[in-house]
Design a protein around this motif. Structure first.
Motif, PDB file in Angstrom:
ATOM      1  N   PHE A 159      41.276  30.450  52.113  1.00 21.02           N
ATOM      2  CA  PHE A 159      42.165  31.277  51.300  1.00 21.02           C
ATOM      3  C   PHE A 159      42.748  30.471  50.149  1.00 21.02           C
TER       4      PHE A 159
ATOM      5  N   ALA B 246      49.233  36.364  52.494  1.00 22.91           N
ATOM      6  CA  ALA B 246      47.894  36.861  52.132  1.00 22.91           C
ATOM      7  C   ALA B 246      46.993  36.915  53.367  1.00 22.91           C
TER       8      ALA B 246
ATOM      9  N   VAL C  98      44.101  36.352  44.462  1.00 18.30           N
ATOM     10  CA  VAL C  98      43.741  35.823  45.775  1.00 18.30           C
ATOM     11  C   VAL C  98      42.222  35.658  45.776  1.00 18.30           C
TER      12      VAL C  98
ATOM     13  N   ALA D 208      45.358  40.525  48.015  1.00 16.19           N
ATOM     14  CA  ALA D 208      44.702  39.932  49.191  1.00 16.19           C
ATOM     15  C   ALA D 208      43.824  40.990  49.859  1.00 16.19           C
TER      16      ALA D 208
END
Length: 185
Positions: free
Chosen positions: A98, A14, A46, A75
């Protein structure tokens, strides 16, 4: 669901997908060393946070393609296509936190009376999808504990995310689904 090692692998993919897209405006290919476990069709989100505040969150609630392909897609979408935020700028990348959440299949919660939802939904374990007609809202499992929601508030906020009145979950024409998520940070 998936191993911790493969969850961390998804997290790195990602990050790379966003980094490469920032630099080249191109989508990365599926890495050659992708573990077989990540080729299974699963839902995934994500989430990007900046300074502990939401900066983007996009996902596929249902398994529409392989987990690895979906992670790359969402992502990039979380960074550049979340309508709540402007496109990510290169200088912001280093400030991002993240998170990848791999989802189980959504399961319709069938109840005789709306108050029974209180026994069927567990805060911290379950995410919710609420659908009424074409309106649909989703909140990931981590949203309720992060915001101190009880089950009723979680239902209310999921309805509001769908763009319908907060108490719509009490209406028989409203479908409530639950799912679980495996979170990798």
């Amino acid at each position: 669901m998936i191993s911790e090692e493969n969850g961390q692998y998804l997290l790195e993919v990602a990050k790379e997908a966003i980094s490469v897209y920032l630099e080249t405006n191109r989508r990365i290919s599926i890495p050659q060393d992708c573990p077989d476990e990540l080729k299974e069709d699963l839902g995934v989100f994500v989430t990007l946070n900046k300074n502990h505040r939401l900066r983007g969150c996009i996902g596929y609630p249902e398994p529409v393609k392989s987990l690895i392909e979906s992670t790359i897609d969402v992502a990039i979408a979380a960074a550049f296509d979340d309508p709540r935020f402007p496109e990510l700028k290169t200088e912001e990348y280093g400030e991002l936190e993240f998170e990848v959440t791999v989802l189980t299949l959504p399961e319709l919660i069938e109840v005789a009376h709306p108050k029974q939802y209180f026994d069927e939904i567990e805060i911290g374990r379950d995410g919710l999808i609420i659908q009424k007609g074409y309106a649909r809202g989703l909140l990931l499992p981590q949203v309720a504990p992060e915001n101190g929601f009880d089950v009723e508030e979680f239902l209310d906020h999921t309805c509001m995310k769908a763009g319908i009145s907060a108490d719509s979950w009490m209406d028989e024409s409203c479908d409530v689904y639950k799912f679980q998520g495996q979170i990798f940070k």
